[in-house]
Motif scaffolding. Structure first.
Motif, PDB file in Angstrom:
ATOM      1  N   ALA A 126       1.022  -1.344   0.257  1.00  0.00           N
ATOM      2  CA  ALA A 126       0.550  -0.267   0.292  1.00  0.00           C
ATOM      3  C   ALA A 126       0.510   1.478  -0.602  1.00  0.00           C
ATOM      4  O   ALA A 126       0.646   2.205  -0.710  1.00  0.00           O
ATOM      5  N   VAL A 127       2.012   1.069   0.959  1.00  0.00           N
ATOM      6  CA  VAL A 127       2.727   2.584   0.921  1.00  0.00           C
ATOM      7  C   VAL A 127       3.645   2.626  -0.784  1.00  0.00           C
ATOM      8  O   VAL A 127       3.540   3.442  -1.324  1.00  0.00           O
ATOM      9  N   LEU A 128       3.996   1.576  -0.940  1.00  0.00           N
ATOM     10  CA  LEU A 128       4.578   1.659  -2.364  1.00  0.00           C
ATOM     11  C   LEU A 128       3.338   2.292  -3.634  1.00  0.00           C
ATOM     12  O   LEU A 128       3.631   3.229  -4.350  1.00  0.00           O
ATOM     13  N   GLY A 129       2.220   1.728  -3.122  1.00  0.00           N
ATOM     14  CA  GLY A 129       1.068   2.293  -4.653  1.00  0.00           C
ATOM     15  C   GLY A 129       1.069   3.758  -4.492  1.00  0.00           C
ATOM     16  O   GLY A 129       1.016   4.450  -5.670  1.00  0.00           O
ATOM     17  N   ASP A 130       0.843   3.915  -3.259  1.00  0.00           N
ATOM     18  CA  ASP A 130       0.900   5.358  -3.186  1.00  0.00           C
ATOM     19  C   ASP A 130       1.802   6.590  -3.043  1.00  0.00           C
ATOM     20  O   ASP A 130       1.458   7.600  -3.244  1.00  0.00           O
TER      21      ASP A 130
END
Ligand SMILES: Cc1ncc(COP(=O)(O)O)c(C=O)c1O
Length: 386
Positions: free
Chosen positions: A310-314
């Motif tokens: 999720a962090v990478l996508g964000d």
């Protein structure tokens, strides 16, 4: 308002000097095994402070020729780190040598010397430490272990050109066979390329022959004296390398500047490994004693409860290129299948592999870009708890 440009993960610094020397090679017509190759080897050796260095087509090739130079072969076992880029173990498989993984130190993320000692067995012939993320492995301790148990060392310094070990020695200068790499995200680049710093003259001449299909180093013979490979570094690549060496000290200090800016800004979200708040971000460990990191990438370990994907996508949505870095080698399918490695064997490495991510990092990165990464990461983390 236009969106600001995305911040890349890495970017090589190339300029007029690289162009000038590449043009010199093109005009000379000597595109392979020419004078630029020799010049690159000589200038690299001089920069590092060693007698000789053998340029090859990649860091992987340097490691492979190191394995062959040490005569490690089928039936032998070599102790190495599971938390590394896959090439440091693959080079053993090329010669049917078994990589025996053992766990890493949770602070430096390098091979734990105690675990390495415990892993020495009847078939162990050597240790292959990796200076991961530019931080020096415990070289003096491993050299002592090697000496005591009659083992050879091959150092994978591909991520650590310019780093120094606990004895204050620059990596590659202790007479231990060492491999360096020049992919575009490295401290210096040749596009693709690598360098073997040989343990002695015999290893150097063997490597010069084996990189060139087993021909005699002086090319006097058309015969191929032994099995070899095509691991030659083209002279155009060597020209880029010569230009990069001229500015290497500056590139290294710019990397250190960017790392310091990150360290300062991200202190709000956590702290360096060994000191950091376990609920917050774990930042790269600080240098200890004489150990000096050569900054290669800037990585942070996310809190256990954060969802890294999720962090990478964000971050990507906010124009910040980041990457999960990096999976433990023993859990890669062909290692599991061939050697029976399984989840849970090296808990420190596995935990780090699951939580680490690498942020944009390159010498020309500005304070504004560091600030943008900080803000993006701060906001991404807020919404990323599982
Ligand atoms: C630790 C490590 N070993 C080996 C290599 C292999 O280098 P290359 O990609 O030049 O073959 C790399 C480079 O990516 C690396 O990071």
């Amino acid at each position: 308002m236009t969106e600001p440009e995305a911040i890349p993960l890495a970017r090589p610094e190339l300029g007029e000097r690289e162009e000038e020397l590449v043009a010199e090679v093109l005009r000379s017509g000597r595109l392979s095994l020419g004078p630029m190759l020799e010049r690159f080897e000589g200038e690299f050796a001089e920069w590092l402070g060693v007698d000789d260095a053998v340029a090859v087509s990649s860091g992987t090739a340097a490691l492979h020729l190191g394995v062959r130079g040490l005569d490690w072969s089928e039936g032998d076992e070599v102790i190495t780190s599971p938390f590394s880029f896959v090439a440091s173990a693959n080079c053993l498989l090329y010669e049917d040598v078994k990589p025996v993984f053992c766990d890493i130190d949770p602070i430096t993320l390098n091979l734990d010397p105690g675990a390495a000692e415990a892993a020495v067995g009847e078939a162990t012939v050597g240790v292959l430490p990796v200076d991961i993320l530019g931080y020096p492995a415990a070289i003096p301790a491993l050299a002592e272990l090697a000496e005591a148990r009659g083992l050879a060392l091959l150092e994978d310094a591909c991520e650590a050109l310019g780093a120094a070990d606990a004895g204050g020695e620059r990596l590659g200068t202790r007479g231990i066979a060492s491999a360096f790499a020049f992919y575009p995200n490295k401290q210096m680049t040749t596009g693709e390329g690598g360098m073997l710093v040989p343990a002695d003259g015999a290893m150097a001449s063997l490597a010069r022959s084996e990189r060139n299909q087993g021909r005699a180093p002086d090319m006097a013979l058309v015969d191929h004296a032994r099995l070899g490979f095509n691991y030659r570094l083209p002279d155009v690549a060597a020209a880029i390398g010569v230009a990069q060496l001229e500015r290497l000290d500056g590139l290294l200090s710019e990397r250190a500047r960017v790392a310091a800016a990150y360290g300062e800004r991200l202190a709000e979200l956590g702290g360096p490994a060994g000191e950091g708040d376990p609920d917050g971000l774990v930042l790269p460990c600080a240098d200890r004693g004489h150990e000096r990191r050569s900054w290669f990438v800037y990585t942070v370990r996310l809190p256990k409860a954060a969802d890294r994907d999720a962090v990478l996508g964000d971050l990507a949505n906010r124009g910040v290129e980041a990457k999960a870095y990096m999976p433990s080698i023993h859990l890669m399918p062909h290692y599991r299948e061939r050697f029976g490695y399984r989840v849970g064997q090296f808990p420190v490495a596995e935990d780090v592999s699951a939580r680490l991510l690498s942020l944009p990092f390159f010498p020309s990165m500005t304070e504004d870009q560091v600030e943008r990464v900080f803000k993006a990461l701060d906001e991404s983390l807020t919404g990323a708890w599982v």
